[in-house]
Motif scaffolding. Structure first.
Motif, PDB file in Angstrom:
ATOM      1  N   ASP A  11      94.266  20.177  66.574  1.00  0.00           N
ATOM      2  CA  ASP A  11      95.366  19.362  67.086  1.00  0.00           C
ATOM      3  C   ASP A  11      95.148  17.853  66.944  1.00  0.00           C
ATOM      4  O   ASP A  11      96.104  17.095  66.931  1.00  0.00           O
ATOM      5  N   CYS A  12      93.891  17.410  66.866  1.00  0.00           N
ATOM      6  CA  CYS A  12      93.604  15.976  66.724  1.00  0.00           C
ATOM      7  C   CYS A  12      92.371  15.805  65.836  1.00  0.00           C
ATOM      8  O   CYS A  12      91.822  16.776  65.335  1.00  0.00           O
ATOM      9  N   ASP A  13      91.922  14.600  65.616  1.00  0.00           N
ATOM     10  CA  ASP A  13      90.794  14.332  64.726  1.00  0.00           C
ATOM     11  C   ASP A  13      89.444  14.377  65.434  1.00  0.00           C
ATOM     12  O   ASP A  13      88.432  14.046  64.845  1.00  0.00           O
ATOM     13  N   ASN A  14      89.420  14.789  66.671  1.00  0.00           N
ATOM     14  CA  ASN A  14      88.192  14.818  67.444  1.00  0.00           C
ATOM     15  C   ASN A  14      87.320  16.025  67.059  1.00  0.00           C
ATOM     16  O   ASN A  14      87.821  17.049  66.610  1.00  0.00           O
ATOM     17  N   SER A  15      86.017  15.894  67.234  1.00  0.00           N
ATOM     18  CA  SER A  15      85.118  17.024  66.967  1.00  0.00           C
ATOM     19  C   SER A  15      84.174  17.275  68.145  1.00  0.00           C
ATOM     20  O   SER A  15      83.171  17.959  67.999  1.00  0.00           O
ATOM     21  N   GLN A  16      84.506  16.753  69.315  1.00  0.00           N
ATOM     22  CA  GLN A  16      83.679  16.905  70.516  1.00  0.00           C
ATOM     23  C   GLN A  16      84.343  17.878  71.471  1.00  0.00           C
ATOM     24  O   GLN A  16      85.421  17.626  71.985  1.00  0.00           O
ATOM     25  N   PHE A  17      83.707  19.025  71.718  1.00  0.00           N
ATOM     26  CA  PHE A  17      84.215  20.023  72.648  1.00  0.00           C
ATOM     27  C   PHE A  17      83.229  20.199  73.787  1.00  0.00           C
ATOM     28  O   PHE A  17      82.020  20.153  73.590  1.00  0.00           O
ATOM     29  N   TRP A  18      83.779  20.423  74.993  1.00  0.00           N
ATOM     30  CA  TRP A  18      82.960  20.606  76.192  1.00  0.00           C
ATOM     31  C   TRP A  18      83.143  22.011  76.729  1.00  0.00           C
ATOM     32  O   TRP A  18      84.241  22.559  76.724  1.00  0.00           O
ATOM     33  N   ARG A  19      82.064  22.614  77.210  1.00  0.00           N
ATOM     34  CA  ARG A  19      82.128  23.934  77.819  1.00  0.00           C
ATOM     35  C   ARG A  19      82.727  23.796  79.211  1.00  0.00           C
ATOM     36  O   ARG A  19      82.255  23.021  80.040  1.00  0.00           O
ATOM     37  N   THR A  20      83.797  24.538  79.474  1.00  0.00           N
ATOM     38  CA  THR A  20      84.467  24.452  80.770  1.00  0.00           C
ATOM     39  C   THR A  20      84.218  25.676  81.633  1.00  0.00           C
ATOM     40  O   THR A  20      84.407  25.614  82.847  1.00  0.00           O
ATOM     41  N   CYS A  35      88.697  20.563  74.052  1.00  0.00           N
ATOM     42  CA  CYS A  35      88.588  19.295  73.324  1.00  0.00           C
ATOM     43  C   CYS A  35      88.602  18.140  74.327  1.00  0.00           C
ATOM     44  O   CYS A  35      89.425  18.116  75.240  1.00  0.00           O
ATOM     45  N   SER A  36      87.711  17.184  74.140  1.00  0.00           N
ATOM     46  CA  SER A  36      87.629  16.064  75.082  1.00  0.00           C
ATOM     47  C   SER A  36      88.759  15.052  74.908  1.00  0.00           C
ATOM     48  O   SER A  36      89.033  14.279  75.810  1.00  0.00           O
ATOM     49  N   GLU A  37      89.464  15.084  73.782  1.00  0.00           N
ATOM     50  CA  GLU A  37      90.548  14.122  73.537  1.00  0.00           C
ATOM     51  C   GLU A  37      91.917  14.675  73.938  1.00  0.00           C
ATOM     52  O   GLU A  37      92.624  14.070  74.718  1.00  0.00           O
ATOM     53  N   CYS A  38      92.302  15.822  73.363  1.00  0.00           N
ATOM     54  CA  CYS A  38      93.670  16.312  73.547  1.00  0.00           C
ATOM     55  C   CYS A  38      93.786  17.493  74.507  1.00  0.00           C
ATOM     56  O   CYS A  38      94.882  17.858  74.909  1.00  0.00           O
ATOM     57  N   GLY A  39      92.668  18.127  74.859  1.00  0.00           N
ATOM     58  CA  GLY A  39      92.709  19.244  75.784  1.00  0.00           C
ATOM     59  C   GLY A  39      92.874  20.607  75.128  1.00  0.00           C
ATOM     60  O   GLY A  39      92.976  21.610  75.820  1.00  0.00           O
ATOM     61  N   PHE A  40      92.930  20.676  73.794  1.00  0.00           N
ATOM     62  CA  PHE A  40      93.005  21.961  73.103  1.00  0.00           C
ATOM     63  C   PHE A  40      91.815  22.814  73.514  1.00  0.00           C
ATOM     64  O   PHE A  40      90.693  22.329  73.594  1.00  0.00           O
ATOM     65  N   GLY A  41      92.040  24.082  73.792  1.00  0.00           N
ATOM     66  CA  GLY A  41      90.955  24.937  74.230  1.00  0.00           C
ATOM     67  C   GLY A  41      90.945  26.269  73.512  1.00  0.00           C
ATOM     68  O   GLY A  41      91.963  26.709  72.988  1.00  0.00           O
ATOM     69  N   PHE A  42      89.787  26.900  73.497  1.00  0.00           N
ATOM     70  CA  PHE A  42      89.663  28.241  72.960  1.00  0.00           C
ATOM     71  C   PHE A  42      88.540  28.968  73.660  1.00  0.00           C
ATOM     72  O   PHE A  42      87.718  28.375  74.338  1.00  0.00           O
TER      73      PHE A  42
END
Length: 54
Positions: A11-20, A35-42
């Motif tokens: 969804d965005c150009d970010n590559s930083q994901f956080w474990r929730t 995703c730390s920028e847009c909130g996309f999750g999986f």
């Protein structure tokens, strides 16, 4: 297990994901990533099962 991972967000150009979230289930270790920028999750279960789009 790490609290962050490198993954290209669809969804965005970010590559930083956080474990929730994290838990053990009968299929393996279930981990939720966001995703730390847009909130996309999986969700990822073990190393083989994921809900992320390829």
């Amino acid at each position: 297990m790490s609290l962050e991972m490198e993954y290209d967000c669809p969804d965005c150009d970010n590559s930083q994901f956080w474990r929730t979230a994290y838990m053990e289930i009968h299929l393996g270790k279930k981990t939720k990533w966001r995703c730390s920028e847009c909130g996309f999750g999986f969700i990822q279960i073990g190393d083989d099962i994921t809900t992320a789009k390829a």
